[in-house]
Design an enzyme around this catalytic site. Structure first.
Site, mmCIF file in Angstrom:
data_model
loop_
_atom_site.group_PDB
_atom_site.id
_atom_site.type_symbol
_atom_site.label_atom_id
_atom_site.label_comp_id
_atom_site.label_asym_id
_atom_site.label_seq_id
_atom_site.Cartn_x
_atom_site.Cartn_y
_atom_site.Cartn_z
ATOM 1 N N SER A 135 0.859 -1.187 0.000
ATOM 2 C CA SER A 135 0.000 0.000 0.000
ATOM 3 C C SER A 135 0.893 1.234 0.000
ATOM 4 O O SER A 135 2.121 1.143 0.141
ATOM 5 C CB SER A 135 -0.887 -0.001 1.248
ATOM 6 N N ASP B 10 -1.316 -1.683 -3.895
ATOM 7 C CA ASP B 10 -2.699 -1.663 -3.420
ATOM 8 C C ASP B 10 -3.276 -0.248 -3.483
ATOM 9 O O ASP B 10 -2.549 0.727 -3.684
ATOM 10 C CB ASP B 10 -2.713 -2.200 -1.983
ATOM 11 N N HIS B 11 -4.578 -0.150 -3.257
ATOM 12 C CA HIS B 11 -5.377 1.078 -3.250
ATOM 13 C C HIS B 11 -4.614 2.387 -3.469
ATOM 14 O O HIS B 11 -3.924 2.875 -2.573
ATOM 15 C CB HIS B 11 -6.125 1.196 -1.915
ATOM 16 N N GLU C 170 -8.744 2.150 6.120
ATOM 17 C CA GLU C 170 -7.475 1.490 5.887
ATOM 18 C C GLU C 170 -6.490 2.488 5.321
ATOM 19 O O GLU C 170 -6.784 3.223 4.385
ATOM 20 C CB GLU C 170 -7.631 0.314 4.908
ATOM 21 N N HIS D 183 -13.174 -2.894 5.052
ATOM 22 C CA HIS D 183 -11.826 -3.158 5.553
ATOM 23 C C HIS D 183 -11.861 -3.399 7.056
ATOM 24 O O HIS D 183 -12.651 -2.779 7.780
ATOM 25 C CB HIS D 183 -10.914 -1.958 5.282
ATOM 26 N N GLY D 184 -10.988 -4.278 7.538
ATOM 27 C CA GLY D 184 -10.909 -4.551 8.966
ATOM 28 C C GLY D 184 -11.794 -5.722 9.366
ATOM 29 O O GLY D 184 -12.454 -6.350 8.546
ATOM 30 N N HIS E 148 -12.197 -7.432 -1.965
ATOM 31 C CA HIS E 148 -11.533 -6.595 -0.970
ATOM 32 C C HIS E 148 -12.266 -6.713 0.360
ATOM 33 O O HIS E 148 -13.420 -7.111 0.416
ATOM 34 C CB HIS E 148 -11.541 -5.129 -1.410
ATOM 35 N N GLY E 149 -11.582 -6.303 1.431
ATOM 36 C CA GLY E 149 -12.217 -6.318 2.737
ATOM 37 C C GLY E 149 -12.598 -7.716 3.176
ATOM 38 O O GLY E 149 -13.683 -7.940 3.707
ATOM 39 N N GLY E 150 -11.689 -8.674 2.982
ATOM 40 C CA GLY E 150 -12.018 -10.071 3.254
ATOM 41 C C GLY E 150 -11.769 -10.539 4.673
ATOM 42 O O GLY E 150 -12.236 -11.614 5.054
ATOM 43 N N ASN F 154 -7.823 -9.838 -1.171
ATOM 44 C CA ASN F 154 -6.875 -9.065 -0.374
ATOM 45 C C ASN F 154 -6.867 -9.543 1.071
ATOM 46 O O ASN F 154 -7.911 -9.783 1.669
ATOM 47 C CB ASN F 154 -7.247 -7.583 -0.401
ATOM 48 N N LEU F 155 -5.669 -9.643 1.634
ATOM 49 C CA LEU F 155 -5.496 -10.013 3.040
ATOM 50 C C LEU F 155 -4.543 -9.038 3.707
ATOM 51 O O LEU F 155 -3.429 -8.853 3.233
ATOM 52 C CB LEU F 155 -4.922 -11.428 3.161
ATOM 53 N N ASP F 156 -4.987 -8.450 4.788
ATOM 54 C CA ASP F 156 -4.121 -7.516 5.503
ATOM 55 C C ASP F 156 -4.346 -7.614 7.005
ATOM 56 O O ASP F 156 -3.486 -8.077 7.739
ATOM 57 C CB ASP F 156 -4.379 -6.090 5.002
ATOM 58 N N THR F 157 -5.545 -7.235 7.458
ATOM 59 C CA THR F 157 -5.804 -7.150 8.895
ATOM 60 C C THR F 157 -5.529 -8.462 9.618
ATOM 61 O O THR F 157 -4.847 -8.488 10.650
ATOM 62 C CB THR F 157 -7.256 -6.714 9.140
#
Length: 360
Positions: free
Chosen positions: A63, A110-111, A183, A227-228, A266-268, A288-291
């Site tokens: 990001s 990303d974004h 995010e 997101h989150g 997104h926001g998965g 997408n995987l982040d949190t």
């Protein structure tokens, strides 16, 4: 036959037709490739290790904020300087180390909201320079996210960037409809609920505009994504809407292909396996995987520090003796590795959930 059969480059960062063919293969064989947000070499290798062990392709992405962190928090980000520098440094690092893991890697960003377009411009400058020298862009793909803008402006600006990326056969991901939550400095917590659900007509407008430029694009359509991680019931996902998008575009272009669109989830974080499965059934080829992964990385380090607390309070002296050295406990290679291990385990779980494991 596995996914490697459709790729010219079998390991390391892939570009161009290899990216297109991998996404086609994923759609046909009903799996989605996790896109993992990384902020350091440590999170990069944790991701690569998981994909290698699971015999899976993987998408590694940065990001704008993650890119700046890669450069170092002490570097000024005036005019996106740190974000551009960090993204380019990360790209060269990932290109250097990825072949050692023996798997295909898509190198993505990303974004990128409208206010962050100078960041994308700087990376595209680096892509074009790399293309002149190597015949391919530095990054496999970029994401432009103008979902907060009016639809017409979103599509027009995105098309302009697609025209810049097309000569390099560089993939472009775009978003239409808003992913809720917050995010990386973009706060969509108060957007109107209707904006969280994209309409089939809007998706077709995007398809029509971008397909006139190149086939190298995917669409992040909003279907209630946030997101989150939130308590169950607070987020109303409707992945079945993606099937309507596919059907509408198929009808408009009289396509023989059942699912002509490459779609993105997104926001998965916190979504159910059933929601992921429905999305993949309807043409999702990237999640997408982040949190979840940030938390997984923390848990390994957290548990190590809590369990070894009495060995970490000073350099010498611990429960085993006042003269016992503690270097082997506070060495960063020890406790950082614990975070890598728990993050790797969580990535492996996602690779199984998305049916990506053993696809090579």
């Amino acid at each position: 036959m596995g996914a490697l059969e459709v790729l010219k480059r079998k390991s390391g960062v892939i570009v161009g037709d290899d990216v297109l063919n991998l996404f086609k293969y994923a759609k046909e064989h009903k799996f989605a490739i996790p896109a993992i947000n990384v902020t350091s070499s440590s999170t990069v290798v944790a991701s690569l290790e998981a994909a290698r062990d699971a015999k899976s392709p993987v998408i590694i992405q940065m990001s704008q904020g993650g890119s700046a962190y890669f450069a170092g928090k002490g570097v000024s980000n005036t005019n996106q300087f740190a974000s551009i520098s960090g993204a380019i440094a990360a790209a060269y690092y990932i290109r250097s180390i990825a072949p050692a893991y023996g798997i295909p890697v898509i190198l993505h960003t990303d974004h990128c909201a409208k206010k962050l377009l100078p960041w994308l411009d700087g990376m595209l400058d680096a892509d074009e320079k790399y293309f002149v020298e190597h015949g391919e862009p530095l990054f496999s793909s970029h994401m432009i996210d103008l979902s907060e803008e009016e639809k017409e402006e979103n599509i027009a600006i995105t098309k302009k960037y697609a025209e810049r990326a097309a000569p390099m056969k560089q993939w472009l991901e775009m978003e239409i409809g808003i992913t809720g939550g917050e995010e990386d400095g973009v706060d969509n917590t108060d957007v109107d609920n209707s904006a969280l659900y994209t309409q089939p007509e809007d998706i077709y407008e995007v398809y029509k505009a971008l397909s006139s430029v190149s086939p190298y694009f995917s669409i992040a359509a909003a279907f209630g994504n946030v997101h989150g991680v939130y308590k169950p019931g607070n987020v109303k996902l409707h992945p079945e809407l993606l099937g309507k998008h596919q059907a509408y575009t198929k009808q408009q272009i009289s396509s023989a292909e059942e699912k002509p669109l490459f779609l993105v989830f997104h926001g998965g974080s916190g979504s159910s396996k059933e929601e992921f499965r429905q999305g993949i059934e309807n043409g999702v080829i990237k999640v997408n995987l982040d949190t979840d992964l940030q938390y997984a990385y923390l848990t390994g380090i957290r548990d190590y520090v809590l369990n070894k607390k009495d060995y970490l309070m000073q350099q010498v002296g611990n429960p085993d003796g006042d003269d016992k050295p503690n270097k082997k406990y506070f060495d960063p290679r020890v406790w950082v590795r614990e975070g890598e291990k728990t993050m790797t385990a969580r990535v492996k779980e996602a690779l199984t959930d998305f049916n990506t494991a053993n696809q090579l």
